[in-house]
Design a protein around this motif. Structure first.
Motif, PDB file in Angstrom:
ATOM      1  N   THR A 350       0.839  -1.194   0.000  1.00  0.00           N
ATOM      2  CA  THR A 350       0.000   0.000   0.000  1.00  0.00           C
ATOM      3  C   THR A 350       0.878   1.248   0.000  1.00  0.00           C
ATOM      4  O   THR A 350       1.981   1.261   0.553  1.00  0.00           O
ATOM      5  N   TRP A 351       0.383   2.306  -0.649  1.00  0.00           N
ATOM      6  CA  TRP A 351       1.091   3.588  -0.688  1.00  0.00           C
ATOM      7  C   TRP A 351       0.353   4.569   0.204  1.00  0.00           C
ATOM      8  O   TRP A 351      -0.891   4.591   0.249  1.00  0.00           O
ATOM      9  N   HIS A 352       1.105   5.387   0.940  1.00  0.00           N
ATOM     10  CA  HIS A 352       0.502   6.349   1.859  1.00  0.00           C
ATOM     11  C   HIS A 352       1.158   7.713   1.649  1.00  0.00           C
ATOM     12  O   HIS A 352       2.394   7.828   1.641  1.00  0.00           O
ATOM     13  N   ALA A 353       0.336   8.728   1.500  1.00  0.00           N
ATOM     14  CA  ALA A 353       0.847  10.089   1.344  1.00  0.00           C
ATOM     15  C   ALA A 353       1.539  10.508   2.628  1.00  0.00           C
ATOM     16  O   ALA A 353       1.098  10.175   3.731  1.00  0.00           O
ATOM     17  N   GLY A 354       2.630  11.237   2.497  1.00  0.00           N
ATOM     18  CA  GLY A 354       3.366  11.693   3.661  1.00  0.00           C
ATOM     19  C   GLY A 354       4.858  11.637   3.399  1.00  0.00           C
ATOM     20  O   GLY A 354       5.299  11.516   2.248  1.00  0.00           O
ATOM     21  N   ASN A 355       5.664  11.731   4.450  1.00  0.00           N
ATOM     22  CA  ASN A 355       7.119  11.735   4.331  1.00  0.00           C
ATOM     23  C   ASN A 355       7.740  10.975   5.488  1.00  0.00           C
ATOM     24  O   ASN A 355       7.113  10.765   6.531  1.00  0.00           O
ATOM     25  N   THR A 356       8.985  10.581   5.298  1.00  0.00           N
ATOM     26  CA  THR A 356       9.710   9.947   6.393  1.00  0.00           C
ATOM     27  C   THR A 356      10.104  11.008   7.421  1.00  0.00           C
ATOM     28  O   THR A 356      10.145  12.214   7.119  1.00  0.00           O
ATOM     29  N   LEU A 357      10.412  10.574   8.619  1.00  0.00           N
ATOM     30  CA  LEU A 357      10.863  11.514   9.648  1.00  0.00           C
ATOM     31  C   LEU A 357      12.167  12.185   9.227  1.00  0.00           C
ATOM     32  O   LEU A 357      12.408  13.357   9.568  1.00  0.00           O
ATOM     33  N   ASP A 405       0.133  11.384   6.047  1.00  0.00           N
ATOM     34  CA  ASP A 405      -0.769  12.521   6.165  1.00  0.00           C
ATOM     35  C   ASP A 405      -1.985  12.179   7.019  1.00  0.00           C
ATOM     36  O   ASP A 405      -2.676  13.076   7.500  1.00  0.00           O
ATOM     37  N   ASP A 406      -2.237  10.868   7.178  1.00  0.00           N
ATOM     38  CA  ASP A 406      -3.349  10.432   8.029  1.00  0.00           C
ATOM     39  C   ASP A 406      -2.963  10.386   9.501  1.00  0.00           C
ATOM     40  O   ASP A 406      -3.755   9.986  10.352  1.00  0.00           O
ATOM     41  N   GLY A 407      -1.720  10.813   9.832  1.00  0.00           N
ATOM     42  CA  GLY A 407      -1.263  10.833  11.219  1.00  0.00           C
ATOM     43  C   GLY A 407      -0.696   9.514  11.694  1.00  0.00           C
ATOM     44  O   GLY A 407      -0.183   9.423  12.816  1.00  0.00           O
ATOM     45  N   GLU A 408      -0.748   8.481  10.853  1.00  0.00           N
ATOM     46  CA  GLU A 408      -0.246   7.164  11.256  1.00  0.00           C
ATOM     47  C   GLU A 408       1.247   7.061  10.995  1.00  0.00           C
ATOM     48  O   GLU A 408       1.763   7.601  10.018  1.00  0.00           O
ATOM     49  N   LEU A 409       1.929   6.389  11.898  1.00  0.00           N
ATOM     50  CA  LEU A 409       3.366   6.177  11.758  1.00  0.00           C
ATOM     51  C   LEU A 409       3.588   4.744  11.303  1.00  0.00           C
ATOM     52  O   LEU A 409       3.031   3.796  11.875  1.00  0.00           O
TER      53      LEU A 409
END
Length: 571
Positions: A350-357, A405-409
């Motif tokens: 699955t792909w998730h919008a966002g970035n690594t720390l 972007d969904d707040g999940e780590l």
């Protein structure tokens, strides 16, 4: 749970005076079921005399017995290939020395189900079909002349030539899959629409497998089949847990795709962007095939770099990574997506919008104390989920932690992870990972452990807060000397004492001073200031560095002895 199937067969002479077809199947008990799998095969003998029946029967009987005598270390395709080529030599030899068997040969289609994969070996014009989710797919190609008047003349068969070319194939198994092995008397007389209908009844369990096989034979004869008619059907009712051995075996069969460009399609998935490239792997964002009104999902496709296509070790490591990824079914990890068909070596998640720390750090983002506590709590929970599955990540760092972007780590990259089944790798590569996040004992070749993962987690949180490492940055191939960790409040005076104590315990130089489990680490973060941890008690020099103490004692002893010797000489 072991592999469970339902199977049945039927074979008749039909309009011919004798039946030259032969059908066979073996469903062994453990441990052979796990190590070798079940095998089913169908053959159609070819000869003007008695040799056709003898060739088909000998080939099937020989395959079913000799396959299980091959080495357990051989891949399925190698075992099938070796056995069939030996049988080919025998059949051809018999046809040359016995006049009544002259010209004996046979077609063959065999199917092996082992673990979560199917394998087939094929030569001639018998066929193998797969029905999956209502869609019928022919898996084999007929080896006949392509001229209209010669479409029944074989170009390949067992016994036909001294050099046997065998078609091999493989794929992943799904529960509810139905397979059909059929001779030309069946498939040439029944349309694929009707084949689908009969196999659908097998999948829905409207009739027993043997009844379905007999119905296929009856239908072929009613449609005017002039040849022998034989059919063998198999339904997959239950699959075992994904087997590492099968995953490693499968990785050696599939080709590595070339470098992909935006817009290219691989097994129906369209490349949208290259996400990451290293010397060993490539990551792409792809979109899945459009289906009706369903909006195609964005997925991540990971594959080996083409330059590593012939590297057996890298192929095995890649298959191991995919196998581990399938085991971590939790919200803390990208989830594996199984494609409908797979013709290259890759896997999808699955792909998730966002970035690594790390990307957040590189962008200059400032992490507040509440941010780090929240991220730390999620990260430690994720580490605990790994450890409960007996997986050691070995490369926890901001670059492998994705904040959606969904707040999940989510934890990324299981490329150097261990599952407890590869103890030899642990000894061979204790420093796998990133140097600044390796625990001190790993520089003395201590194996990776749950505590080394927790140490790397502590360093990650320390870095998010301070942008420094507790023992300074460590370069590759450097063997550092660890003194005392710099207290994080030196860089962040606003840091509460309880959190400083948690971080210092997580990155303690001595493993005995660290958290033993992720649950203990999590409890310390959740209790916070209400039940703070006590600071680590300072240790005496003899306990911290016994070697230095003994060196000092030895030095003092030498000095005293020299002084005494001098005094004796002076007197």
């Amino acid at each position: 749970m072991p592999l469970k199937i339902a199977a049945g067969y039927a074979t008749r002479a039909g309009q011919r005076p004798r039946n030259e077809d032969f059908v066979g199947m073996v469903m062994p008990d453990e441990p052979e079921l796990s190590s070798k799998g079940m095998i089913a095969a169908i053959a159609d003998g070819v000869s003007g005399n008695e040799g056709g029946r003898e060739a088909s029967e000998y080939t099937i009987r020989g395959l079913l017995s000799d396959y299980y005598a091959t080495s357990d270390t051989w891949p399925v395709t190698q075992s099938l290939d070796r056995v069939l080529k030996a049988i080919n030599s025998w059949v051809q030899h018999q046809g040359s020395i016995r006049a009544e068997l002259a010209g004996m040969a046979t077609t063959l289609t065999s199917l092996v189900l082992r673990g979560n994969f199917y394998y087939f070996a094929h030569v001639g014009d018998t066929r193998l079909y797969l029905l999956r989710k209502g869609v019928l797919t022919r898996l084999t190609a007929d080896h006949v002349w392509d001229r209209p008047e010669m479409q029944h003349v074989l170009t390949r068969a067992i016994g036909l030539d001294s050099q046997l070319a065998i078609d091999h194939g493989m794929g992943e198994l799904h529960e509810g899959d139905a397979f059909l092995l059929a001779t030309d008397g069946v498939w040439a007389s029944i349309s694929e629409y009707d084949l689908t209908d009969h196999l659908s009844q097998l999948v829905s369990k409207q009739h027993e497998a043997e009844a379905i096989a007999n119905t296929l034979i009856d239908s072929a004869l009613a449609a005017g089949a002039q040849d022998n008619v034989s059919a063998l059907v198999v339904r997959v009712d239950a699959l075992p847990e994904t087997n590492l051995r099968d995953a490693l075996s499968g990785s050696q069969q599939l080709p590595v795709p070339p470098k992909l460009k935006v817009g290219q399609v691989i097994d129906g998935y369209t490349v949208e962007e290259q996400i990451h490239a290293s010397t060993t792997t490539l990551l792409y964002r792809v979109s899945e095939p459009r289906s009706g009104n369903h909006t195609p999902r964005k997925l991540v496709l990971k594959t080996l770099h083409p330059d590593r296509a012939q590297d057996v070790h890298e192929r095995s490591a890649f298959a191991h990574e995919e196998w581990l990824a399938k085991r971590v079914v939790a919200r803390f990890f990208p989830q594996i997506i199984t494609p409908e068909q797979k013709t290259y070596l890759y896997y999808l998640t699955t792909w998730h919008a966002g970035n690594t720390l790390q990307q957040h750090l590189d962008a200059g983002e400032h992490f507040t104390i509440p941010d780090v506590i929240a991220h730390g709590t999620k990260l430690v929970r994720a580490i605990g989920a790994l450890h409960r599955r007996s997986i050691i990540h070995r490369d926890i760092k901001p670059g492998n932690i994705h904040l959606g972007d969904d707040g999940e780590l989510r934890i990324l990259d299981l490329g150097v992870a261990q599952s407890g089944l590869e103890a030899e790798d642990e000894v061979r590569a204790p420093r796998a990972g990133t140097p600044s996040f390796l625990a001190p004992e790993q520089f003395n070749n201590a194996p990776a452990s749950r505590q080394t993962d927790l140490y790397a987690t502590g360093v990650t949180l320390y870095l998010l807060l301070t942008r420094h490492f507790p023992y300074g940055e460590i370069e590759p191939f450097q063997t550092p000397r660890f003194g005392e960790a710099v207290v994080p409040s030196r860089y962040r005076p606003d840091l509460p004492l309880w959190l400083e104590n948690v971080l210092l315990k997580a990155v303690a130089r001595d493993p005995a001073d660290r958290f033993e489990t992720a649950e203990e680490f999590l409890l310390a973060l959740e209790r916070g200031a209400s039940r703070p941890l006590a600071p680590i008690a300072p240790k005496a020099l003899a306990e911290r560095d016994p070697a230095s103490v003994w060196r000092a004692v030895a030095t003092i002893s030498i000095v005293i002895n020299l002084l005494l010797l001098y005094l004796l000489v002076v007197r």
